[in-house]
Scaffold this active site. Sequence first.
Site, PDB file in Angstrom:
ATOM      1  N   SER A  93       0.848  -1.183   0.000  1.00 57.53           N
ATOM      2  CA  SER A  93       0.000   0.000   0.000  1.00 57.53           C
ATOM      3  C   SER A  93       0.881   1.230   0.000  1.00 57.53           C
ATOM      4  CB  SER A  93      -0.919   0.025   1.226  1.00 57.53           C
ATOM      5  OG  SER A  93      -1.496   1.305   1.402  1.00 57.53           O
ATOM      6  N   CYS A 255      -4.485   6.955  -3.354  1.00 64.78           N
ATOM      7  CA  CYS A 255      -4.195   5.518  -3.492  1.00 64.78           C
ATOM      8  C   CYS A 255      -2.897   5.273  -4.261  1.00 64.78           C
ATOM      9  CB  CYS A 255      -5.352   4.769  -4.141  1.00 64.78           C
ATOM     10  SG  CYS A 255      -5.160   2.974  -4.064  1.00 64.78           S
TER      11      CYS A 255
END
Length: 346
Positions: A93, A255
């Site tokens: 991530s 993101c």
Amino acid sequence: MRWKRTIQLIDVHCEGEIGKIAVGGVPKIPGATIAEQLHWLNTDPKGEALRRFLVLEPRGAPIGSVNLLLPAKHPDADAGMVILQPDQAHASSGSNSICMTTALLESGIVEMKEPETVVVLDTAAGLVRAVATCHDGRCEKVTLTMVPSFVDTLDLPIATEEWGTISVDICFGGIFYALVDAASIGVKIEKANARKLVEAGMVLKDLINRTVPVTHPEIEAISGVAYVMFRDIDPDGAVRTCTTMWPGRVDRSPCGTGNSANLAALYARGKVKVGDVFKSRSIIGSEFEVGLSAVTTIAGRSAIVPTIAGRGFTFGLHQVALDPFDPLGDGFALTDVWGPSAGTIL
């Protein structure tokens, strides 16, 4: 105290997306590599219990992730990490890597050096190199060199009951994404539409994973589409994103892994080249700088090396504990705030 387990966490957010860092009390996770540890967390009942303990109610909440700070397995890394979310443990991530780097430096776990400190994170998807811009004891900005990203399938037609046949890109950016133009479902990426977007994302994720199996060609522990990310272009040319996350929320940040996956799609279509940098903007308006630093290959297929730059902010410290007599110690989630898919969480 009669607590059975205690874990200490640093509270951090990256451009609005919460990524708590479990720095104390994390049990030993079996596995010779971070990928093996990810597999254990996702397959062993003890791994599932640890994840539920940290991310579900009453200790957890629908927003954000919990990152396990682990000893690095790779000799070139400073720390290992695995991301815990309600559905499973995840390999990589961008926002959580920025949270991890910020927490390591501002807590003193890794020595901060000005004007820049390099922190190498060992993840199940590979090494992530973080260059932190530091001033007066603060981590002001983190630029990540992400793992190689690649296209699995472009323009894959997916037949849906709600929107007819829509076109989907399946790409890897540290985890697998289904990338969907927001216009194809008739919804704009803006705050007021967060519920519509996440409900569409849950429908598409379930449909895609039932019909389009994907596995990383070199890392067997990484398989399946983790998220559906909707994308659009703002009037100033910035990429607008909304990553939808099971069981029912949207990513507050632009993101990092999703933009890495989208960058692979843009490169495959000839829309970006090495050296290009552009802005990506989230549903709440926060921003990342996304860059293409190099071209490479993964298992014989074309891949690119993305960079993601953003900011992390520490906002607290806390400790969670497990009372052995608590009848709700296994954790729970309800559809009222977690979203309709939370009904499958037992």
